[in-house]
Scaffold this motif. Sequence first.
Motif, PDB file in Angstrom:
ATOM      1  N   LYS A  94       3.108   4.179  20.628  1.00  0.00           N
ATOM      2  CA  LYS A  94       2.775   5.525  20.182  1.00  0.00           C
ATOM      3  C   LYS A  94       3.129   5.762  18.722  1.00  0.00           C
ATOM      4  O   LYS A  94       2.451   6.518  18.027  1.00  0.00           O
ATOM      5  CB  LYS A  94       3.470   6.560  21.074  1.00  0.00           C
ATOM      6  N   ASP A 129       0.463  13.622  18.317  1.00  0.00           N
ATOM      7  CA  ASP A 129       0.983  13.075  19.579  1.00  0.00           C
ATOM      8  C   ASP A 129       2.498  13.210  19.694  1.00  0.00           C
ATOM      9  O   ASP A 129       3.133  12.455  20.440  1.00  0.00           O
ATOM     10  CB  ASP A 129       0.592  11.601  19.716  1.00  0.00           C
ATOM     11  N   ARG A 163       4.156  13.076  23.090  1.00  0.00           N
ATOM     12  CA  ARG A 163       4.152  11.859  23.905  1.00  0.00           C
ATOM     13  C   ARG A 163       5.566  11.316  24.138  1.00  0.00           C
ATOM     14  O   ARG A 163       5.854  10.766  25.211  1.00  0.00           O
ATOM     15  CB  ARG A 163       3.302  10.780  23.243  1.00  0.00           C
ATOM     16  N   ASP A 222      -8.239  10.333  16.238  1.00  0.00           N
ATOM     17  CA  ASP A 222      -7.624   9.962  17.512  1.00  0.00           C
ATOM     18  C   ASP A 222      -8.579   9.107  18.338  1.00  0.00           C
ATOM     19  O   ASP A 222      -8.190   8.077  18.906  1.00  0.00           O
ATOM     20  CB  ASP A 222      -7.247  11.235  18.274  1.00  0.00           C
TER      21      ASP A 222
END
Length: 286
Positions: free
Chosen positions: A34, A70, A73, A167
């Motif tokens: 990530k 993100d 996440r 993304d």
Amino acid sequence: MADLTHTIDRRRAREAFDSYVAAYDATNPRIALKVEHTLRVAELCERIAREAGFTPAGTDLAWLCGLLHDIGRFEQLRRWDTFSDAASTSHAALGVEVLFGSKGDTGVADDDGSAAGTIGIIHRFIDPSDELEEVIRAAVGFHSDYRLPEDLDVRTHAICDVVRDADKLDILRVASTDTVETVLNATEDELLASAVSPAIEDAFFEHRTAHYSERVTPVDYLVNLACFAFELVYPTSLEIADEQEYIYRALERPFGITRPFENKATAQLMNRMDGHLRAWVDERLC
């Protein structure tokens, strides 16, 4: 797009991001995944915005929104040990909570950045600014929605489109370079034995992505990845997708698999889709 009245200190923002993720387990490959995805999306946001003619301040904001898109996440993985929104909570909504806190927050943020019962961490990245925070909140909160709200102002909509394009582009890269087990939670045999659902076939030839509720089989997910091309907003985004070729791999050789689909009708349909997609992209890039 009207110019912004506030500027962004990229060095400060990057240091704040690095400090935030340092509280999580760096040895966990899902955390590393990530972090890499986030930095790539930020870079893609910068390129797309710059080539779309955004002002330098607008380009900086697009980059920052990519950096933050993100942020939820990491908490999602810590709290639920999954990246599945269905099995936990919306990672986009959680990102907004991490950045801006939740209603009724009164305390100081925990060292690990946890948003539960705390204020948000957005001011680690930027000075207080209603102008910037409104756009960031929307870009993070809506980046994974099936469709953007219709009532967004022009600037916010433009930034959201940049983040969503970037993304999609990096999701294609991750899906193409990772394993079938990791991405689809299925085996190679299960993928090759699956068939394209009628709703997914319709979505493809209607040139749109499918809603998650329409995806049933492992191969449905691959076809929907290819559908990303149809919904990229900025010309530069489609150029990048064509350059990287990840949109084609989803249909031609997913996960590097060379074995054919067991169902001949599925194999023929995938070949047909591959040719259709390439022709569609070529027509728009000419």
